[in-house]
Design a protein around this motif. Structure first.
Motif: not given
Length: 502
Positions: A157-159, A165-168, A175-179
């Motif tokens: 979990i990132g910023d 309302s969500a985190n990266y 390798p995919t980044v999600y919210s």
């Protein structure tokens, strides 16, 4: 004070549950899909009202959870799931395996398990992301490792995204980044090992099973004397009176519990819960560092045959900056505490939940005081500059006699004068030592083993009357009270009418 009904037995319950107004519930339909964040362009965001396979992060065949390990800003913890022979599921915290299971919160474990299973992202931010630093995922703030029966599932979990309302989020090996909605990750981001400790500190009672409260004692380091509240003696079964006040303070002042706000004081310990646990099976060092080796405040409540005891230790503060002045000061947000009901845990409490830590001794006191039933009194003594007498009271409501120096006196003036005395009320609390000239005093001695009660009146610089009760200044009242009192004392001795208003 007891009020004669002359008809049948009455009992009055001092405090009752005040019905709360039923509020109309308004249900707001939330958006089915969250709005795009300003930094999410159409070409790299995928959203769906239904379960889009591209957003489903976990394989379906992993089976039941075996363990969950989390590393976040508060530290790290591991919870372990096991199944007993009878099919019951147990959750344990690694490192706290030997604690009493009653201390564990099943709700907290269930929330964590729900957060890390059937995970579906809100949107795809970037596939094959090359610059993870911009998402806070190069050095992620949270790492989670979930071991299932048929494999493992790890995520980072990132910023927070721009909308807040969500985190990266990234899944290990992808390798995919999600919210991902932040509220769904709360137990992963914000929990530590202590978050799984039950926060119930005192048992909860309702009207049907609540034991009678007999005594409450509050001691504090900044008070010279303890605050003591005691229940009034119950009326005999054959009494023809009602009891208006069920509780009276006996220290530091002899004053009744307020009929309106007093219920807050009576019920404060009932169902008390903490914000969070701080230490389980605390060491001597932990007890000392939280101030519980020498508590700032102690609350003892005797209810039924059980003493419910709460210790309040050091305050927990945070620095708050005044935007207008720029001055930074410390503000109390909570306290460390411990109870005899859960002795193995030191808790953190919200400051608002511990009224005893910040209250004034007079906060829950009635302005009415010393209103004994006339037939509980053995003698009434009174003196001022012009009058000095003692009335002997004999008998009861059916047949009574009143005497001064052995000579029987008329009942009506005595009852009127007595009514004027017990009708005195404080207009404001006054607990300083200073007082002016003596005006008058009256003393009740009782037929039972109670100590005599003495009220003395003194002048004040502000043209009010200082009321001293059993040696302590407690109230001020109107100057007119003493003027009428002196007139009524003379009228009583002459057998004349007593005037009640002042």
């Amino acid at each position: 004070m007891k009020i004669d009904t002359k008809s049948r037995n009455f009992r009055i319950i001092l405090f009752s549950v005040i019905g709360l107004a039923v509020l109309a519930a308004v249900i707001v339909l939330l958006m089915l899909t969250a709005p795009k964040d300003p930094d999410e362009s159409d070409e790299n965001v995928t959203t769906s009202d239904t379960a889009d396979p591209a957003l489903m992060l976990q394989p379906e065949s992993l089976g039941n959870i075996k363990s969950i390990k989390v590393e976040n800003s508060l530290g790290s913890f591991t919870v372990i799931r096991s199944v007993k022979e009878n099919g019951d599921v147990n959750w344990d915290i690694e490192g706290l395996d030997d604690i009493d299971r009653s201390l564990l919160s099943s709700t907290a474990f269930d929330s964590l398990a729900k957060a890390v299973t059937d995970m579906t992202a809100r949107s795809v931010i970037e596939e094959n992301a090359s610059d993870l630093a911009q998402y806070g995922l190069e050095k992620p703030s949270v790492k989670a490792e979930v071991i299932f029966e048929n494999g493992s599932f790890n995520f980072l979990i990132g910023d927070t995204v721009t909308s807040g309302s969500a985190n990266y989020l990234m899944v290990e090996g992808n390798p995919t980044v999600y919210s991902y909605y932040s509220y769904s990750l709360s137990s992963v981001i914000n929990n530590d090992a202590m978050s799984f400790i039950n926060t119930a500190v005192m048992p909860s009672f309702d009207q049907n099973n609540a034991p009678d409260i007999k005594k409450i004692t509050v001691t504090r380091k900044d008070w010279d004397k303890p605050l003591i509240l005691e229940s009034m003696p119950e009326l005999p079964e054959d009494s023809t009176s009602i009891q208006v006040f069920a509780y009276t303070f006996t220290s530091p002042y002899s004053v009744y519990l307020d009929l309106n706000d007093g219920s807050d004081f009576l019920n404060a310990i009932n169902g008390l819960s903490a914000q969070k646990a701080a230490f389980v099976k605390p060491t001597d060092e932990q007890i000392k560092e939280t101030g519980l080796d020498d508590p700032f405040c102690e609350v003892d409540q005797l209810a039924g045959d059980t003493i419910y005891r709460l210790y309040i230790g050091d305050a927990i503060t945070q620095e708050v900056k005044d935007e207008e002045t720029g001055i930074t000061k410390k503000e109390i947000t909570g306290y460390y505490g411990r109870s005899n009901m859960v002795p193995d845990v030191i808790f953190i409490f919200n400051s608002d939940d511990l009224i005893w830590a910040s209250m004034q001794a007079t906060d829950y006191m009635s302005e009415l005081f010393l209103m004994p039933y006339i037939y509980d009194v053995d003698t009434l003594s009174y003196r001022d500059a012009n009058c000095d007498f003692t009335v002997k009271i004999e008998g009861d409501n059916d047949e009574s006699h009143f005497y001064i120096d052995g000579e029987e006196i008329d009942e009506k003036p005595l009852r009127g004068f007595y009514q004027y005395l017990v009708g005195c009320r404080g207009e404001e609390f006054y607990t300083e030592d200073a007082k002016g000239d003596f005006i008058a005093e009256f003393t009740y001695t009782y037929r039972d083993d109670r100590e005599p009660s003495t009220v003395k009146l003194y002048s004040s610089d502000d043209r009010r009357v200082i009321i001293e009760i059993n040696g302590s200044n407690v109230f001020k009242t109107k100057w007119n009270y003493q003027t009428r009192l002196l007139e009524n004392a003379k009228a009583f001795l002459k057998g004349e009418e007593i005037i009640q208003n002042y």
